[in-house]
Design an enzyme around this catalytic site. Structure first.
Site, PDB file in Angstrom:
ATOM      1  N   ASP A   4     -16.765  -8.363  -1.343  1.00  0.00           N
ATOM      2  CA  ASP A   4     -17.691  -9.012  -0.333  1.00  0.00           C
ATOM      3  C   ASP A   4     -18.890  -8.711  -1.061  1.00  0.00           C
ATOM      4  O   ASP A   4     -20.115  -8.788  -0.158  1.00  0.00           O
ATOM      5  CB  ASP A   4     -17.643  -8.777   1.153  1.00  0.00           C
ATOM      6  CG  ASP A   4     -16.374  -8.986   1.537  1.00  0.00           C
ATOM      7  OD1 ASP A   4     -15.805 -10.249   1.262  1.00  0.00           O
ATOM      8  OD2 ASP A   4     -15.526  -8.317   2.416  1.00  0.00           O
ATOM      9  N   ARG A  61      -1.399  -7.330 -10.097  1.00  0.00           N
ATOM     10  CA  ARG A  61      -2.351  -8.205  -9.753  1.00  0.00           C
ATOM     11  C   ARG A  61      -2.522  -9.144 -10.874  1.00  0.00           C
ATOM     12  O   ARG A  61      -3.024 -10.159 -10.587  1.00  0.00           O
ATOM     13  CB  ARG A  61      -3.582  -7.546  -9.381  1.00  0.00           C
ATOM     14  CG  ARG A  61      -3.585  -6.840  -8.232  1.00  0.00           C
ATOM     15  CD  ARG A  61      -4.886  -6.144  -7.663  1.00  0.00           C
ATOM     16  NE  ARG A  61      -4.716  -5.335  -6.431  1.00  0.00           N
ATOM     17  CZ  ARG A  61      -4.631  -5.615  -5.242  1.00  0.00           C
ATOM     18  NH1 ARG A  61      -4.847  -6.973  -5.030  1.00  0.00           N
ATOM     19  NH2 ARG A  61      -4.385  -4.795  -4.158  1.00  0.00           N
ATOM     20  N   GLY A 101      -7.160 -20.876   8.365  1.00  0.00           N
ATOM     21  CA  GLY A 101      -7.798 -22.079   7.382  1.00  0.00           C
ATOM     22  C   GLY A 101      -8.706 -22.917   7.757  1.00  0.00           C
ATOM     23  O   GLY A 101      -8.988 -24.175   7.706  1.00  0.00           O
ATOM     24  N   SER A 102      -9.329 -22.202   9.117  1.00  0.00           N
ATOM     25  CA  SER A 102     -10.385 -23.118   9.692  1.00  0.00           C
ATOM     26  C   SER A 102     -11.560 -23.371   9.011  1.00  0.00           C
ATOM     27  O   SER A 102     -12.004 -24.624   9.047  1.00  0.00           O
ATOM     28  CB  SER A 102     -10.924 -22.471  10.939  1.00  0.00           C
ATOM     29  OG  SER A 102     -11.656 -21.296  10.983  1.00  0.00           O
ATOM     30  N   HIS A 124     -17.972 -14.567   4.144  1.00  0.00           N
ATOM     31  CA  HIS A 124     -17.565 -13.356   5.082  1.00  0.00           C
ATOM     32  C   HIS A 124     -18.356 -13.340   6.211  1.00  0.00           C
ATOM     33  O   HIS A 124     -19.688 -13.626   6.382  1.00  0.00           O
ATOM     34  CB  HIS A 124     -17.979 -12.125   4.221  1.00  0.00           C
ATOM     35  CG  HIS A 124     -17.871 -10.790   4.438  1.00  0.00           C
ATOM     36  ND1 HIS A 124     -16.436 -10.350   4.706  1.00  0.00           N
ATOM     37  CD2 HIS A 124     -18.793  -9.829   5.313  1.00  0.00           C
ATOM     38  CE1 HIS A 124     -16.706  -9.183   5.300  1.00  0.00           C
ATOM     39  NE2 HIS A 124     -17.871  -8.998   5.490  1.00  0.00           N
TER      40      HIS A 124
HETATM   41  C1  GRF Z   1     -13.434 -16.036   8.357  1.00  0.00           C
HETATM   42  O1  GRF Z   1     -14.012 -15.278   9.612  1.00  0.00           O
HETATM   43  C2  GRF Z   1     -13.934 -15.735   7.104  1.00  0.00           C
HETATM   44  O2  GRF Z   1     -15.269 -15.388   7.104  1.00  0.00           O
HETATM   45  C3  GRF Z   1     -13.273 -14.375   6.605  1.00  0.00           C
HETATM   46  O3  GRF Z   1     -11.797 -14.712   6.938  1.00  0.00           O
HETATM   47  C4  GRF Z   1     -11.606 -15.475   8.245  1.00  0.00           C
HETATM   48  C5  GRF Z   1     -10.986 -16.693   7.906  1.00  0.00           C
HETATM   49  O4  GRF Z   1     -10.936 -17.620   8.932  1.00  0.00           O
HETATM   50  N1  GRF Z   1     -12.996 -14.296   5.093  1.00  0.00           N
HETATM   51  P1  GRF Z   1     -10.328 -19.023   8.693  1.00  0.00           P
HETATM   52  O5  GRF Z   1      -8.755 -18.957   8.036  1.00  0.00           O
HETATM   53  O6  GRF Z   1     -11.095 -19.859   7.779  1.00  0.00           O
HETATM   54  O7  GRF Z   1     -10.126 -19.788  10.103  1.00  0.00           O
END
Ligand code: GRF
Length: 216
Positions: A147, A67, A14-15, A111
């Site tokens: 994507d 789903r 979740g960064s 992405h």
């Molecule tokens: C990120 O690299 C994002 O682009 C991809 O998954 C990763 C998630 O990282 N879709 P975080 O959980 O936001 O740290």
């Protein structure tokens, strides 16, 4: 434009979610995070969201036979929380056409590649194998193909000669944390229009100089 009420969908650390929460809190983006939803109980980002005082919710895909059932539960949780705009931030489930259609042009994703290159998983490994000299990240509206969808904003970073997947991922992730709030700000300010399969942003003209790698 009415203030966006965000739902952020995560599956892991979740960064990017943190970057969005900080941008909203600090007034850099005029939006309010109503809900952080994870499909995994062990998503690291949940703790951060809770500490930030944001409502969280877990909808485990394992609790649903298909789903469509899972996506219906997602949809219900989002609408119940008053969400009107969705940010996917490392959400690792494929969404059904019905869900995607009902959030059309109201759901974005980040992405870690310069789309349309390297969609899907193992992005950085494939970029290194292809020998590209520039990597980056993309924020786009969500369409059915993985994507894919109208591109709102992109950031480019160099690939260095001694990069491995981890070092490249760190450089791209730092760019993601700048790009995602920027893209969301443009949308929140009503400056992004979707026309067909392209998104057009009313934003300052970027520097015209090229990022060369290797440099001249
Ligand atoms: C990120 O690299 C994002 O682009 C991809 O998954 C990763 C998630 O990282 N879709 P975080 O959980 O936001 O740290």
């Amino acid at each position: 434009m009415a203030r966006l009420k965000l739902g952020i969908l995560i599956s892991g650390r979740g960064s990017n979610m943190q970057a969005l929460i900080a941008a909203c809190r600090e007034g850099r983006v005029d939006a309010e995070v109503r809900l952080v939803l994870s499909n995994r109980v062990d998503a690291g980002g949940l703790a951060h969201a809770k500490t930030a005082g944001i409502a969280t919710c877990i909808v485990s895909h394992r609790d649903f036979a298909d789903r469509a059932g899972f996506d219906a539960a997602l949809d219900q949780a989002l609408r119940r929380a008053g969400v009107d705009f969705v940010c996917l931030a490392g959400f690792m489930r494929l969404l059904t056409p019905g869900f995607i259609e009902s959030w059309r042009d109201r759901m974005i994703n980040i992405h870690p590649s310069l789309l349309p290159a390297f969609p899907g998983l193992d992005t950085h490994r494939r970029a290194l194998e292809a020998g590209v000299k520039l990597a980056g990240c993309t924020v786009h509206f969500v369409r059915f193909e993985t994507d894919s969808g109208p591109i709102v904003a992109q950031a480019a970073v160099p690939v260095l000669a001694d990069d491995d997947e981890a070092s490249l991922a760190v450089r791209v992730l730092a760019a993601e944390h700048r790009l995602y709030p920027l893209a969301l700000r443009l949308i929140a300010e009503g400056r992004v229009q979707v026309a067909g399969e392209r998104a057009l942003a009313k934003a300052p003209t970027p520097p015209q100089s090229a990022l060369l790698n290797p440099p001249d």
